[in-house]
Design a protein around this motif. Structure first.
Motif, PDB file in Angstrom:
ATOM      1  N   PRO A 150       0.827  -1.206   0.000  1.00 56.42           N
ATOM      2  CA  PRO A 150       0.000   0.000   0.000  1.00 56.42           C
ATOM      3  C   PRO A 150       0.867   1.265   0.000  1.00 56.42           C
ATOM      4  O   PRO A 150       1.980   1.207   0.520  1.00 56.42           O
ATOM      5  CB  PRO A 150      -0.790  -0.095   1.310  1.00 56.42           C
ATOM      6  CG  PRO A 150      -0.732  -1.529   1.696  1.00 56.42           C
ATOM      7  CD  PRO A 150       0.601  -2.011   1.195  1.00 56.42           C
ATOM      8  N   THR A 151       0.406   2.356  -0.536  1.00 58.34           N
ATOM      9  CA  THR A 151      -0.917   2.441  -1.106  1.00 58.34           C
ATOM     10  C   THR A 151      -0.872   2.139  -2.598  1.00 58.34           C
ATOM     11  O   THR A 151      -1.735   1.408  -3.121  1.00 58.34           O
ATOM     12  CB  THR A 151      -1.474   3.872  -0.889  1.00 58.34           C
ATOM     13  OG1 THR A 151      -1.342   4.207   0.486  1.00 58.34           O
ATOM     14  CG2 THR A 151      -2.907   3.990  -1.289  1.00 58.34           C
ATOM     15  N   LEU A 181      -0.840  -1.716  -4.062  1.00 60.91           N
ATOM     16  CA  LEU A 181      -1.945  -2.662  -3.853  1.00 60.91           C
ATOM     17  C   LEU A 181      -2.883  -2.780  -5.065  1.00 60.91           C
ATOM     18  O   LEU A 181      -3.176  -3.898  -5.502  1.00 60.91           O
ATOM     19  CB  LEU A 181      -2.699  -2.310  -2.559  1.00 60.91           C
ATOM     20  CG  LEU A 181      -3.899  -3.183  -2.201  1.00 60.91           C
ATOM     21  CD1 LEU A 181      -3.557  -4.662  -2.213  1.00 60.91           C
ATOM     22  CD2 LEU A 181      -4.476  -2.781  -0.851  1.00 60.91           C
ATOM     23  N   PRO A 182      -3.337  -1.651  -5.641  1.00 63.27           N
ATOM     24  CA  PRO A 182      -4.159  -1.778  -6.858  1.00 63.27           C
ATOM     25  C   PRO A 182      -3.414  -2.467  -7.998  1.00 63.27           C
ATOM     26  O   PRO A 182      -3.992  -3.271  -8.719  1.00 63.27           O
ATOM     27  CB  PRO A 182      -4.478  -0.334  -7.233  1.00 63.27           C
ATOM     28  CG  PRO A 182      -4.268   0.454  -5.996  1.00 63.27           C
ATOM     29  CD  PRO A 182      -3.221  -0.246  -5.207  1.00 63.27           C
ATOM     30  N   TYR A 193      -1.399  -8.802   0.873  1.00 63.46           N
ATOM     31  CA  TYR A 193      -0.845  -7.461   0.951  1.00 63.46           C
ATOM     32  C   TYR A 193      -0.313  -7.133   2.331  1.00 63.46           C
ATOM     33  O   TYR A 193      -0.666  -7.752   3.322  1.00 63.46           O
ATOM     34  CB  TYR A 193      -1.816  -6.400   0.440  1.00 63.46           C
ATOM     35  CG  TYR A 193      -3.131  -6.266   1.152  1.00 63.46           C
ATOM     36  CD1 TYR A 193      -4.217  -7.045   0.789  1.00 63.46           C
ATOM     37  CD2 TYR A 193      -3.303  -5.330   2.168  1.00 63.46           C
ATOM     38  CE1 TYR A 193      -5.444  -6.912   1.414  1.00 63.46           C
ATOM     39  CE2 TYR A 193      -4.522  -5.170   2.795  1.00 63.46           C
ATOM     40  CZ  TYR A 193      -5.592  -5.972   2.412  1.00 63.46           C
ATOM     41  OH  TYR A 193      -6.802  -5.832   3.038  1.00 63.46           O
ATOM     42  N   ARG A 223       0.161  -4.705   5.382  1.00 62.19           N
ATOM     43  CA  ARG A 223      -0.575  -3.607   6.008  1.00 62.19           C
ATOM     44  C   ARG A 223       0.323  -2.389   6.173  1.00 62.19           C
ATOM     45  O   ARG A 223       1.505  -2.519   6.452  1.00 62.19           O
ATOM     46  CB  ARG A 223      -1.089  -4.029   7.387  1.00 62.19           C
ATOM     47  CG  ARG A 223      -2.235  -4.998   7.342  1.00 62.19           C
ATOM     48  CD  ARG A 223      -2.709  -5.283   8.747  1.00 62.19           C
ATOM     49  NE  ARG A 223      -3.274  -4.092   9.361  1.00 62.19           N
ATOM     50  CZ  ARG A 223      -4.563  -3.750   9.300  1.00 62.19           C
ATOM     51  NH1 ARG A 223      -5.409  -4.522   8.669  1.00 62.19           N
ATOM     52  NH2 ARG A 223      -5.005  -2.663   9.874  1.00 62.19           N
ATOM     53  N   GLU A 224      -0.293  -1.220   6.035  1.00 58.85           N
ATOM     54  CA  GLU A 224       0.456   0.012   6.221  1.00 58.85           C
ATOM     55  C   GLU A 224       0.839   0.168   7.692  1.00 58.85           C
ATOM     56  O   GLU A 224       1.935   0.579   8.033  1.00 58.85           O
ATOM     57  CB  GLU A 224      -0.385   1.191   5.764  1.00 58.85           C
ATOM     58  CG  GLU A 224       0.384   2.151   4.910  1.00 58.85           C
ATOM     59  CD  GLU A 224      -0.537   3.149   4.231  1.00 58.85           C
ATOM     60  OE1 GLU A 224      -0.009   4.130   3.731  1.00 58.85           O
ATOM     61  OE2 GLU A 224      -1.765   2.948   4.211  1.00 58.85           O
ATOM     62  N   ASP A 242      -7.929  -0.017   2.535  1.00 57.64           N
ATOM     63  CA  ASP A 242      -7.123  -1.022   1.845  1.00 57.64           C
ATOM     64  C   ASP A 242      -7.878  -2.346   1.713  1.00 57.64           C
ATOM     65  O   ASP A 242      -7.724  -3.056   0.734  1.00 57.64           O
ATOM     66  CB  ASP A 242      -5.814  -1.279   2.606  1.00 57.64           C
ATOM     67  CG  ASP A 242      -4.807  -0.142   2.409  1.00 57.64           C
ATOM     68  OD1 ASP A 242      -4.978   0.635   1.448  1.00 57.64           O
ATOM     69  OD2 ASP A 242      -3.860  -0.051   3.210  1.00 57.64           O
ATOM     70  N   ALA A 278      -9.858  -2.250  -1.293  1.00 54.59           N
ATOM     71  CA  ALA A 278      -9.138  -1.890  -2.524  1.00 54.59           C
ATOM     72  C   ALA A 278      -9.116  -3.019  -3.562  1.00 54.59           C
ATOM     73  O   ALA A 278      -9.454  -2.780  -4.723  1.00 54.59           O
ATOM     74  CB  ALA A 278      -7.735  -1.401  -2.195  1.00 54.59           C
ATOM     75  N   VAL A 317     -10.774  -2.485  -7.217  1.00 54.65           N
ATOM     76  CA  VAL A 317      -9.971  -2.556  -8.444  1.00 54.65           C
ATOM     77  C   VAL A 317     -10.535  -3.628  -9.376  1.00 54.65           C
ATOM     78  O   VAL A 317     -10.675  -3.414 -10.587  1.00 54.65           O
ATOM     79  CB  VAL A 317      -8.486  -2.847  -8.115  1.00 54.65           C
ATOM     80  CG1 VAL A 317      -7.692  -3.130  -9.373  1.00 54.65           C
ATOM     81  CG2 VAL A 317      -7.870  -1.670  -7.358  1.00 54.65           C
ATOM     82  N   TYR A 333     -12.015   4.414 -10.491  1.00 56.91           N
ATOM     83  CA  TYR A 333     -12.229   4.198  -9.064  1.00 56.91           C
ATOM     84  C   TYR A 333     -11.366   5.167  -8.268  1.00 56.91           C
ATOM     85  O   TYR A 333     -10.456   5.801  -8.799  1.00 56.91           O
ATOM     86  CB  TYR A 333     -11.922   2.747  -8.654  1.00 56.91           C
ATOM     87  CG  TYR A 333     -10.444   2.441  -8.551  1.00 56.91           C
ATOM     88  CD1 TYR A 333      -9.727   1.983  -9.645  1.00 56.91           C
ATOM     89  CD2 TYR A 333      -9.753   2.643  -7.345  1.00 56.91           C
ATOM     90  CE1 TYR A 333      -8.371   1.720  -9.561  1.00 56.91           C
ATOM     91  CE2 TYR A 333      -8.394   2.375  -7.249  1.00 56.91           C
ATOM     92  CZ  TYR A 333      -7.706   1.926  -8.355  1.00 56.91           C
ATOM     93  OH  TYR A 333      -6.365   1.687  -8.258  1.00 56.91           O
ATOM     94  N   VAL A 354      -7.106   8.233  -2.408  1.00 57.68           N
ATOM     95  CA  VAL A 354      -6.162   7.760  -3.415  1.00 57.68           C
ATOM     96  C   VAL A 354      -6.895   7.773  -4.748  1.00 57.68           C
ATOM     97  O   VAL A 354      -7.902   7.090  -4.908  1.00 57.68           O
ATOM     98  CB  VAL A 354      -5.669   6.331  -3.111  1.00 57.68           C
ATOM     99  CG1 VAL A 354      -4.667   5.882  -4.160  1.00 57.68           C
ATOM    100  CG2 VAL A 354      -5.059   6.269  -1.726  1.00 57.68           C
TER     101      VAL A 354
END
Lengths: 217, 183
Positions: free
Chosen positions: A85-86, A89-90, A105, A107-108, B73, B76, B80, B90, B107
């Motif tokens: 992240p951030t 992640l996408p 993933y 975690r922040e 998150d 997310a 996506v 998005y 974001v």
């Protein structure tokens, strides 16, 4: 000498790098001027992928570039992808969907309640995990993520980014046993962009100086 | 829609997303169930099927919209996936949690006047969705619909309706628990 397969991949990758540059220019993601990076260092260029979520087709194309790098330089069989992240992640999500690979993933911040879990998703002892982020500068956030994955039993030998800013990330990661892969190195991307007139003439020298300086370190 | 419920419920059950125990929720409520969807993206085929169900719900149930806004998150990956399936822009808003900093609450982009659909994996009391809706509205976008995979029926629908927001879900927790009993 390289075999044919390797030579073809090198050619293909340079094409991908040019396509990436085209996408970034289209998104207005490449900016030239005077920027301060999170590390405090000043940079004459800046890559801002904030608009990528607004362009799903560009995100999809970029995810396919990650997948191509993974297939040709790592091998995807049995891999899990870890998003950072951030921004990572996408990208990792899109990669996991395109390549049908399990997503985890980092975690922040660890959960305040319950166990101090740093990883979300299914991670078992010995799982082979590839880290996904947008950019590598010094490699700091990738190293942090690698520690979190390793602390949870995952095995990390590779990280893939869109662009290697060539500011020591590759070397720093190598000393932690991680090979850094990038769709493009910033020097390749910018020199192609310069050749087609994509960099303001008054910025070209400053950028070249900067790249020479950071790459020399 | 109705054929999908048992199928999705079966996936969620197989992947153990509903855990039994005693769990603390927002507003001091507690529940004997905890729904944790964060492992689901680790199963690519199931994740694909579940996010396809979300995409179908958005295709048929919400009308024209400009952007999906996922919450935190945790949402997310779902956001996506649906964004790619529908080829819709998005953005992700940060979740209202003590451990988050709000230096950068968003974001991606959000344009004033856009109609956005809120997206989350689970709705419980609705507090998280309501906070996100308030944030999105403060940024000038319109919100009248939130879509979740599982509605736990713990008040979210009622709370959101006071803000003029409708809640749609692929399934309700009771559907899952009923499916569990009948199988």
């Amino acid at each position: 000498m390289y075999g044919l397969e390797t030579k073809l991949w090198i050619e293909k990758k340079s094409v991908l790098g040019k396509e990436l540059a085209t996408i970034l220019v289209g998104l207005g993601a490449l900016r030239f001027g005077d920027f301060t990076l999170t590390s405090g260092r000043r940079s004459p260029y800046y890559i801002d992928l904030r608009l990528l979520p607004s362009y799903p087709s560009a995100l999809e194309r970029i995810a396919d570039m990650y997948v191509a790098v993974m297939e040709n330089e790592i091998g995807v069989s049995g891999l899990k992808v870890a998003g950072i992240p951030t921004a990572g992640l996408p990208l990792a999500t899109a990669v996991s969907l395109r390549a049908r690979l399990p997503l985890i993933y980092v975690r922040e911040t660890p959960k305040l309640h319950g166990e101090m879990k740093m990883i979300e998703g299914v991670l078992s002892e010995g799982d082979e995990v590839v880290l996904i982020d947008d950019l590598a500068t010094t490699g700091g956030s990738l190293l942090k993520a690698a520690s979190a994955v390793r602390a949870s039993g995952g095995h990390v030998a590779h990280a893939v980014v869109l662009i290697d800013r060539e500011e020591g990330g590759s070397e720093n990661l190598a000393s932690a046993g991680i090979e850094l892969h990038a769709v493009s190195r910033i020097s390749d991307l910018l020199s192609w962009l310069e050749a087609v007139g994509g960099i303001p003439a008054d910025k070209v020298d400053t950028i070249k100086e900067y790249l020479k300086e950071v790459r020399g370190k | 829609m109705s054929d999908r419920v048992p199928r999705i419920a079966e996936i969620l059950r197989r992947r153990n997303v509903v855990k039994q125990g005693s769990y603390l929720l927002h507003l001091g409520n507690s529940s004997e169930f905890y729904v944790d969807m964060r492992t689901l993206p680790s199963y690519p085929d199931d994740f694909d099927e579940v996010t396809s169900a979300l995409a179908d719900l958005l295709r048929t149930g919400v009308g024209e919209f400009d952007r999906l806004v996922g919450i935190g998150d945790g949402a997310a990956p779902f956001t996506v996936a649906v964004s790619l399936k529908l080829q819709k822009p998005y953005a992700i808003v940060k979740k209202m949690e003590a451990e988050n900093s709000f230096r950068d609450p968003l974001v991606g982009e959000l344009h004033p006047g856009e109609r956005v659909i809120l997206l989350d994996d689970v709705a419980s009391t609705g507090v998280t969705l309501a906070c996100a809706a308030a944030m999105v509205r403060a940024l000038g976008a319109h919100v009248d619909t939130a879509v979740v995979l599982v509605d736990r029926e713990l008040g979210a629908s009622k709370l959101l309706s006071t803000m003029g927001i409708g809640l749609l879900s692929v399934l309700r927790l009771s559907d899952m628990l009923n499916a569990r009993k009948s199988s």
